[in-house]
Every structure is written in C-alpha cells, then in structure tokens.
Design an enzyme around this catalytic site. Structure first.
Site, PDB file in Angstrom:
ATOM      1  N   SER A 141       0.746  -1.143  -0.051  1.00 16.87           N
ATOM      2  CA  SER A 141      -0.050   0.060   0.160  1.00 16.87           C
ATOM      3  C   SER A 141       0.925   1.318  -0.101  1.00 16.87           C
ATOM      4  O   SER A 141       1.597   1.414   1.018  1.00 16.87           O
ATOM      5  CB  SER A 141      -0.850   0.111   1.410  1.00 16.87           C
ATOM      6  OG  SER A 141      -1.510   1.506   1.193  1.00 16.87           O
ATOM      7  N   MET A 149      -8.832   8.328  -0.023  1.00 19.96           N
ATOM      8  CA  MET A 149      -9.625   8.642   0.924  1.00 19.96           C
ATOM      9  C   MET A 149     -10.232  10.167   0.967  1.00 19.96           C
ATOM     10  O   MET A 149      -9.606  10.878   0.335  1.00 19.96           O
ATOM     11  CB  MET A 149      -8.829   8.843   2.358  1.00 19.96           C
ATOM     12  CG  MET A 149      -8.082   7.415   2.604  1.00 19.96           C
ATOM     13  SD  MET A 149      -7.210   7.570   4.004  1.00 19.96           S
ATOM     14  CE  MET A 149      -6.553   5.879   3.999  1.00 19.96           C
ATOM     15  N   ASP A 208      -4.798   3.702  -1.700  1.00 20.98           N
ATOM     16  CA  ASP A 208      -5.985   3.993  -0.907  1.00 20.98           C
ATOM     17  C   ASP A 208      -6.386   5.521  -1.188  1.00 20.98           C
ATOM     18  O   ASP A 208      -5.605   6.206  -0.988  1.00 20.98           O
ATOM     19  CB  ASP A 208      -5.228   3.984   0.650  1.00 20.98           C
ATOM     20  CG  ASP A 208      -5.129   2.230   1.056  1.00 20.98           C
ATOM     21  OD1 ASP A 208      -6.049   1.789   0.944  1.00 20.98           O
ATOM     22  OD2 ASP A 208      -4.189   2.200   1.499  1.00 20.98           O
ATOM     23  N   HIS A 247      -1.463  -1.422  -4.098  1.00 24.12           N
ATOM     24  CA  HIS A 247      -2.397  -0.788  -3.457  1.00 24.12           C
ATOM     25  C   HIS A 247      -2.426   0.375  -3.238  1.00 24.12           C
ATOM     26  O   HIS A 247      -1.764   1.126  -2.970  1.00 24.12           O
ATOM     27  CB  HIS A 247      -2.632  -1.647  -2.196  1.00 24.12           C
ATOM     28  CG  HIS A 247      -3.868  -1.427  -1.279  1.00 24.12           C
ATOM     29  ND1 HIS A 247      -5.086  -2.255  -1.669  1.00 24.12           N
ATOM     30  CD2 HIS A 247      -4.547  -0.724  -0.551  1.00 24.12           C
ATOM     31  CE1 HIS A 247      -6.189  -2.038  -0.888  1.00 24.12           C
ATOM     32  NE2 HIS A 247      -5.464  -0.941  -0.202  1.00 24.12           N
ATOM     33  N   ASP A 295      -6.934  -6.216   4.554  1.00 18.54           N
ATOM     34  CA  ASP A 295      -6.041  -4.984   4.485  1.00 18.54           C
ATOM     35  C   ASP A 295      -6.064  -4.258   5.908  1.00 18.54           C
ATOM     36  O   ASP A 295      -7.083  -4.189   6.382  1.00 18.54           O
ATOM     37  CB  ASP A 295      -6.913  -4.253   3.419  1.00 18.54           C
ATOM     38  CG  ASP A 295      -6.159  -2.843   3.312  1.00 18.54           C
ATOM     39  OD1 ASP A 295      -5.146  -2.552   3.657  1.00 18.54           O
ATOM     40  OD2 ASP A 295      -6.708  -1.850   2.575  1.00 18.54           O
ATOM     41  N   GLY A 296      -4.854  -4.134   6.297  1.00 20.87           N
ATOM     42  CA  GLY A 296      -4.769  -3.530   7.622  1.00 20.87           C
ATOM     43  C   GLY A 296      -4.130  -4.329   8.649  1.00 20.87           C
ATOM     44  O   GLY A 296      -4.397  -5.393   9.005  1.00 20.87           O
ATOM     45  N   GLY A 297      -2.916  -3.850   9.024  1.00 22.09           N
ATOM     46  CA  GLY A 297      -2.259  -4.324  10.157  1.00 22.09           C
ATOM     47  C   GLY A 297      -1.339  -5.624  10.021  1.00 22.09           C
ATOM     48  O   GLY A 297      -1.031  -6.771  10.840  1.00 22.09           O
ATOM     49  N   MET A 320     -11.588  -5.648   5.683  1.00 22.07           N
ATOM     50  CA  MET A 320     -10.861  -4.613   6.373  1.00 22.07           C
ATOM     51  C   MET A 320     -10.491  -5.322   7.654  1.00 22.07           C
ATOM     52  O   MET A 320     -11.200  -5.875   8.466  1.00 22.07           O
ATOM     53  CB  MET A 320     -11.397  -3.247   6.904  1.00 22.07           C
ATOM     54  CG  MET A 320     -11.650  -2.441   5.350  1.00 22.07           C
ATOM     55  SD  MET A 320     -10.194  -2.162   4.686  1.00 22.07           S
ATOM     56  CE  MET A 320      -9.299  -0.923   5.996  1.00 22.07           C
ATOM     57  N   GLY A 366       1.325  -2.288   4.082  1.00 22.32           N
ATOM     58  CA  GLY A 366       1.723  -0.877   3.892  1.00 22.32           C
ATOM     59  C   GLY A 366       3.180  -0.558   4.671  1.00 22.32           C
ATOM     60  O   GLY A 366       4.152  -1.001   4.045  1.00 22.32           O
ATOM     61  N   SER A 367       2.732  -0.385   6.129  1.00 19.51           N
ATOM     62  CA  SER A 367       4.129  -0.105   6.789  1.00 19.51           C
ATOM     63  C   SER A 367       5.135  -1.526   6.995  1.00 19.51           C
ATOM     64  O   SER A 367       6.118  -1.326   7.113  1.00 19.51           O
ATOM     65  CB  SER A 367       3.743   0.328   8.167  1.00 19.51           C
ATOM     66  OG  SER A 367       2.525  -0.300   8.633  1.00 19.51           O
ATOM     67  N   MET A 394     -12.025   4.644  -0.333  1.00 19.81           N
ATOM     68  CA  MET A 394     -12.787   4.907   0.885  1.00 19.81           C
ATOM     69  C   MET A 394     -13.439   6.220   0.762  1.00 19.81           C
ATOM     70  O   MET A 394     -13.002   7.353   1.311  1.00 19.81           O
ATOM     71  CB  MET A 394     -11.660   5.093   2.027  1.00 19.81           C
ATOM     72  CG  MET A 394     -11.123   3.460   2.119  1.00 19.81           C
ATOM     73  SD  MET A 394      -9.627   3.714   3.284  1.00 19.81           S
ATOM     74  CE  MET A 394      -8.524   3.461   1.867  1.00 19.81           C
ATOM     75  N   HIS A 422      -8.478   1.313  -3.786  1.00 21.73           N
ATOM     76  CA  HIS A 422      -9.151   1.063  -2.483  1.00 21.73           C
ATOM     77  C   HIS A 422     -10.045   2.369  -2.418  1.00 21.73           C
ATOM     78  O   HIS A 422      -9.267   3.297  -1.917  1.00 21.73           O
ATOM     79  CB  HIS A 422      -8.503   0.666  -1.604  1.00 21.73           C
ATOM     80  CG  HIS A 422      -9.229   0.408  -0.231  1.00 21.73           C
ATOM     81  ND1 HIS A 422      -8.817   0.097   0.896  1.00 21.73           N
ATOM     82  CD2 HIS A 422     -10.647   0.223   0.038  1.00 21.73           C
ATOM     83  CE1 HIS A 422      -9.648   0.053   1.907  1.00 21.73           C
ATOM     84  NE2 HIS A 422     -10.890   0.126   1.406  1.00 21.73           N
ATOM     85  N   PHE A 442      -6.110   4.814   8.201  1.00 21.28           N
ATOM     86  CA  PHE A 442      -4.823   5.379   8.502  1.00 21.28           C
ATOM     87  C   PHE A 442      -4.010   3.960   8.444  1.00 21.28           C
ATOM     88  O   PHE A 442      -4.555   2.621   8.672  1.00 21.28           O
ATOM     89  CB  PHE A 442      -4.779   5.613   9.963  1.00 21.28           C
ATOM     90  CG  PHE A 442      -5.311   7.008  10.204  1.00 21.28           C
ATOM     91  CD1 PHE A 442      -4.860   8.010  10.034  1.00 21.28           C
ATOM     92  CD2 PHE A 442      -6.607   6.778  10.770  1.00 21.28           C
ATOM     93  CE1 PHE A 442      -5.374   9.423   9.920  1.00 21.28           C
ATOM     94  CE2 PHE A 442      -7.306   8.099  10.888  1.00 21.28           C
ATOM     95  CZ  PHE A 442      -6.608   9.360  10.406  1.00 21.28           C
TER      96      PHE A 442
HETATM   97  C1  DX5 Z   1      -6.234   1.736   5.743  1.00 19.51           C
HETATM   98  C2  DX5 Z   1      -5.783   1.542   4.316  1.00 19.51           C
HETATM   99  C3  DX5 Z   1      -4.698   0.318   4.139  1.00 19.51           C
HETATM  100  C4  DX5 Z   1      -3.432   0.932   4.849  1.00 19.51           C
HETATM  101  C5  DX5 Z   1      -2.676  -0.471   5.229  1.00 19.51           C
HETATM  102  O1  DX5 Z   1      -7.201   2.715   5.631  1.00 19.51           O
HETATM  103  O2  DX5 Z   1      -6.779   0.913   3.403  1.00 19.51           O
HETATM  104  O3  DX5 Z   1      -4.412  -0.177   3.064  1.00 19.51           O
HETATM  105  O4  DX5 Z   1      -2.689   1.711   4.163  1.00 19.51           O
HETATM  106  O5  DX5 Z   1      -1.560   0.018   6.019  1.00 19.51           O
HETATM  107  P1  DX5 Z   1      -0.834  -1.130   6.990  1.00 19.51           P
HETATM  108  O6  DX5 Z   1      -0.416  -2.299   6.486  1.00 19.51           O
HETATM  109  O7  DX5 Z   1       0.330  -0.095   7.518  1.00 19.51           O
HETATM  110  O8  DX5 Z   1      -1.910  -1.353   8.257  1.00 19.51           O
HETATM  111 ZN    ZN Z   2      -6.528  -0.029   1.510  1.00 22.66          ZN
END
Ligand code: DX5
Ligand code: ZN
Length: 222
Positions: free
Chosen positions: A10, A37, A35, A33, A178-180, A137, A200-201, A68, A66, A143
């Site tokens: 991401s 928003m 994002d 990916h 997706d996420g964490g 999710m 992402g991170s 949002m 994605h 975030f």
């Molecule tokens: C959150 C995003 C994710 C995010 C994932 O709203 O949809 O795609 O970038 O980031 P990590 O992998 O750091 O949780």
């Molecule tokens: Zn995402």
C-alpha cells in the site's frame, strides 16, 4: 481452494516526495494497493485521480484502487480512465451497491467490494455474482500502521466456506485482507482464506523492499 497468493504493497506508507522510486522499489510484488480517502467516509484525506493518472505511466503493476469515499459511483469512470485495474468500493457508502459494481465492470475493470470491521460479511452475499474481489478490512479504514483486528479472520473463514458451499468457486472470487498485516500474522491471514494480502508499513518501513517482499512470499509457501 488453492489460489495464487498475491501481495499488494500500500503506497499510503510510501514517501510521497519520491513516489516514483517508492513504486519501483516494490515492483517484485503483484499489485500496487492505492488508498483513496475523502475525509468524509474516513477521517483522513490521501490523494485522488491526478496522482493515479501521473503514476500510471511509470509502472506496469496492477493498480488495486481502494476507494474509501462516499457515493463512489460519482467517480468510478474517472478512476477507470486514470488507470485503475481493480476498483473496490465500500458496501457501507454505495447508494446501490450492485449498480456500482456493474458500472465498474462496464468500464472494463475488476470490481471489488470492501467491508469495515463492524460490517457483517453476510451483508455482501447478495452481490457475489457481480464481484471479482471482496476486501475484508482488518483495521478501521483511514490510517496505516494500526493493529490487526482478528475479527477479519473469522469473516474470511465464513466467506470461504460460503463460497465453497454455494458453488461460487468457478467465479474465482478473490478475498483481500487489508490493515495491520505483517510477517508475524500473514500466515494466519492466508490460512483464513485470504489470497490478496495488503501490507503498507510492514513493507515501506524497511529500506530493502525487495527483500521484505521475498520474506512475505516465503511465509506464503511454508
Ligand atoms: C487503511 C488502508 C490500508 C493501509 C494499510 O485505511 O486501507 O490499505 O494503507 O496499512 P498497514 O499495512 O500499515 O496497516
Ligand atoms: Zn486499503
């Protein structure tokens, strides 16, 4: 179900001042990916159509967009023209989810539907005929860098079972999470039935992304 596992870094976690280099640093992954928003559906604003348009020529990676954003039908055609390959909308904010998914398909793109951690997986069963991918999710959207919510694993398991039991296998529907997600929990994610893994991170926070992506892939195969 033995689907190929795909990894989708991401770019929300990338350094935007050197975005081209950042994208090229993850070119051994499968999808990019992206994002988007709007500051209304989620309490954050990222980037939109002009950014996607400007990065389209620099890579052949599949753009997994994605959205949002509220009432996404207003912008689906524009995201398709900007270069998205997969467009995912949130079930919570579509005025007519089935129409929106069909609009994405009519633009020649793959259609995805996303649900937040508190949205029941059953709520999207009525549109399974119109989707290529379901995004579960595993954090509240908005975030990067948040902690993984295990409820997502239960949902992916229920969904995989439902797809098996109701003859949806031939539809080849992907399950994205997706996420964490990181190297410590990705095996659980894959075992739950997800086959498109967003990180992402856990990728961009490390200087050697090529190596990180290979480390993820090793986890998929063991
Ligand atoms: C959150 C995003 C994710 C995010 C994932 O709203 O949809 O795609 O970038 O980031 P990590 O992998 O750091 O949780
Ligand atoms: Zn995402």
């Amino acid at each position: 179900m033995n689907k190929q596992i795909k990894l989708a870094p991401s770019i929300l976690a990338a350094n935007f001042s050197i975005l081209k280099n950042e994208i090229n640093s993850v070119s051994n992954a499968d999808y990019l990916h992206i994002d988007v928003m709007d500051g209304i559906f989620v309490p954050n604003i990222s980037f939109g159509i002009p950014v996607i348009k400007s990065i389209r020529p620099i890579t052949n990676m599949i753009f997994d967009v994605h959205l949002m954003i509220t009432k996404p039908h207003r912008y689906i055609e524009k995201f398709a023209l900007a270069g998205a390959d997969i467009i995912t909308v949130h079930a919570e904010v579509c005025e007519n989810l089935q129409d929106d998914l069909r609009l994405i398909k009519s633009c020649g793109k793959k259609a995805g539907v996303a649900i937040k951690p508190n949205t029941e997986i059953k709520s999207i069963y009525s549109v399974l005929q119109d989707v290529d991918m379901i995004l579960i999710m595993s954090v509240e959207p908005g975030f990067g860098g948040q902690k993984f919510l295990p409820i997502a694993l239960e949902k992916a398991k229920s969904l995989s079972n439902f797809l098996h039991q109701n003859d949806f296998l031939q539809n080849n529907i992907d399950i994205e999470m997706d996420g964490g997600i990181n190297l410590s929990n990705v095996k659980l994610v894959v075992n739950s039935g997800a086959n498109v893994i967003v990180a992402g991170s856990a990728i961009f926070n490390f200087p050697d992304r090529t190596k990180k992506i290979l480390e993820f892939r090793e986890k998929f195969s063991c």
